[in-house]
Design an enzyme around this catalytic site. Sequence first.
Site, mmCIF file in Angstrom:
data_model
loop_
_atom_site.group_PDB
_atom_site.id
_atom_site.type_symbol
_atom_site.label_atom_id
_atom_site.label_comp_id
_atom_site.label_asym_id
_atom_site.label_seq_id
_atom_site.Cartn_x
_atom_site.Cartn_y
_atom_site.Cartn_z
ATOM 1 N N ASP A 1 -7.019 0.235 -8.286
ATOM 2 C CA ASP A 1 -6.888 -0.688 -7.158
ATOM 3 C C ASP A 1 -8.231 -1.322 -6.787
ATOM 4 O O ASP A 1 -9.238 -1.148 -7.483
ATOM 5 C CB ASP A 1 -6.274 0.056 -5.966
ATOM 6 C CG ASP A 1 -5.232 -0.766 -5.236
ATOM 7 O OD1 ASP A 1 -5.399 -1.994 -5.142
ATOM 8 O OD2 ASP A 1 -4.249 -0.178 -4.737
ATOM 9 N N ASP B 1 0.442 -8.065 -2.892
ATOM 10 C CA ASP B 1 1.527 -7.099 -3.042
ATOM 11 C C ASP B 1 2.895 -7.729 -2.807
ATOM 12 O O ASP B 1 3.115 -8.464 -1.841
ATOM 13 C CB ASP B 1 1.344 -5.950 -2.055
ATOM 14 C CG ASP B 1 0.119 -5.114 -2.357
ATOM 15 O OD1 ASP B 1 -0.393 -5.206 -3.484
ATOM 16 O OD2 ASP B 1 -0.324 -4.371 -1.462
#
Length: 470
Positions: A143, A203
């Site tokens: 991430d 996202d």
Amino acid sequence: MRVTPLLLAIGLASALENGLARTPQMGWNTWNSFACDMNETVVLQAAEKIVSLGFKDLGYHYVVMDDCWSAGRNSSGYLIPDPDKFPNGVADLADKIHDMGLKLGIYSSAGTLTCARYAGSLGYEEKDAALWASWGIDYLKYDNCYNQGEEGTPKLSYDRYNTMGKALNATGRPILYSLCNWGVDGPWNFAPTIGNSWRMSGDLINVWDRENVNCPCSETEGLDCKTPGYQCSVMNVLNKAVYYASKPYAGAWNDLDMLEVGNGGLTDTEAVAHFSLWAALKSPLLMTNVMTTIDAPTLSILQNTAVLAVSQDPESSSAVRIWRYYVDGGQIQMYSGSLSGGDQLVLLLNGGSTARKMNATLTDIFWGDGAEGTASEIQSSWDVYDLWADRMSNATANAIIEGGNATRPINMTALGGYEKVYAQEPLPTSKALMGSKIGSVKARGTVTAHVEAHGVAMLRLREVKSNDEL
């Protein structure tokens, strides 16, 4: 022979030189359904269902633990698994996952902290990679949170992510490297040389099409496209991904984020469209639904072998958007892409609020081949197959859920495994891989389909060798 982006990429070095993800990776991830409530039991129960329900047999091989698995670092600087969540340790879990014929994935961030504020890997890349390799880890989702400001130019992001890529390579263990930097600094321009996949947007959430100020790059509001954001709808992510269709190749893929099929929020028609589009654009297919409570419609979408054959076609490249028009309530779009053996994928997307008849001429369908290719292809005639026409019935899906993989109508293992079947030669002819023939289109003709609102028609065209066969 038509020249596709994939053929042009054959001479390129594979991502990370690790030989992985020659087709987009498939599997399951803990985050969307469990977030920080995941633990060893959650992972093992999901893995058991992936095997017993036949998902492993179809190519869903990676079981990925997302954020919140660690308890910090020890005095030597090595990560420690949370002993309450993983009382037997991660290495033991990896052994159990491997015994099922699956592969285990783990999560970290290219920052000082992960997104849930657990220990990140920035500055600890070599130690973390070596530790994960010693545990038997097969996949890293990496991430972008708490990155200490080391972004803002492609070179900054490249250097940070490349450090972990080198560390993974140095372990000698093949570990699929999935970059999750949300499209910051244009990863499609540098990630193909260091990773197996890269997130190209903020996202995704399980919403079909809704303007959201938290997910910029709205086409109607003209917001700043450089800010990745979150809570991005299916259509928002799609309308960003189409511009990078030429970037992926075997071993390196655009990641449109994990699947939301089975998580509520999307209608059945929308879930079918979401799955179809992700497969056509060659995104990794990571399920995130609760496997222990999967229902029949969800299973029948995720196990559509005709669509999976498009995703896992070893010779095809990402489908390309050919045209888009605005209609009441949304957009209509048409995609085209080459498949093995000269077959062609056609996807008609109805983002509008009412059902409609949609058309694509052979000139549209073969537009990407250029003038010479188009002239040749539109003079041929083609059989048209609907990849959703033979969708598994709820009765069959429920029988699988109740009775396990033995009730599956197609046994991929008996046929030689999913890699062999999806790359079958001679070209596949079974309904399981082709869908049903719904008609033919003559030379210079038009493909027509009825498409529900927020739905798709996903079609496979196969050339007819003689017009007498029409």
